[in-house]
Write a protein that holds these residues in place. Structure first.
Motif, mmCIF file in Angstrom:
data_model
loop_
_atom_site.group_PDB
_atom_site.id
_atom_site.type_symbol
_atom_site.label_atom_id
_atom_site.label_comp_id
_atom_site.label_asym_id
_atom_site.label_seq_id
_atom_site.Cartn_x
_atom_site.Cartn_y
_atom_site.Cartn_z
ATOM 1 N N ASP A 112 3.304 2.682 6.533
ATOM 2 C CA ASP A 112 4.349 3.311 7.348
ATOM 3 C C ASP A 112 4.908 2.244 8.288
ATOM 4 N N ASP A 155 0.854 -1.191 0.000
ATOM 5 C CA ASP A 155 0.000 0.000 0.000
ATOM 6 C C ASP A 155 0.896 1.250 0.000
ATOM 7 N N PRO A 156 0.551 2.248 -0.821
ATOM 8 C CA PRO A 156 1.405 3.447 -0.857
ATOM 9 C C PRO A 156 1.392 4.238 0.456
ATOM 10 N N ASN A 157 0.400 4.058 1.289
ATOM 11 C CA ASN A 157 0.330 4.772 2.570
ATOM 12 C C ASN A 157 0.928 3.972 3.735
#
Length: 125
Positions: A112, A108-110
């Motif tokens: 963390d 997922d690009p988000n």
């Protein structure tokens, strides 16, 4: 035939006559009809018995075929339920945890990594 003699002061008394041994040639002609009837009855009885046995065999085969069909349908239904359950569990595993707001999918690009490690440390305490 037994003969019956009556005495004035007593009950009737029967005396048995001794019969000679029976031979088939001494039999009256009417007894031959009972032999034929008896044979016919026996044939009918055994025919009914054989028919009943054959019916029972065929009926059992149809019942067993229905049971095997039902058993196969139950197995297919159970497999479908297991597949649906596995898909549901996989989706739950793949979806990010929405209550904490942390995304666990690394693609997922988000995503963390620091937030994920902090969450794991908090869960382990």
């Amino acid at each position: 035939m037994p003969t019956v003699s009556h005495d004035r002061n007593s009950l009737p008394v029967r005396s048995a006559t001794i019969l000679a041994p029976f031979s088939p040639t001494d039999a009256p002609s009417s007894s031959r009809g009972t032999v034929v009837m008896s044979t016919t009855v026996n044939v009918a009885r055994y025919s009914a018995l054989v028919g009943g046995i054959l019916y029972g065999i065929s009926h059992r085969r149809t019942l067993m075929a229905e049971e095997h069909k039902h058993k196969a349908e139950r197995a297919v239904h159970q497999r479908e339920e297991l597949i649906q359950q596995a898909r549901k569990m996989w989706k739950e595993k793949q979806n990010p945890i929405k209550s904490s707001g942390i995304i666990t999918n690394p693609e997922d690009p988000n995503f963390d990594l620091e937030k994920l490690i902090a969450k794991w440390e908090a869960d382990s305490k």
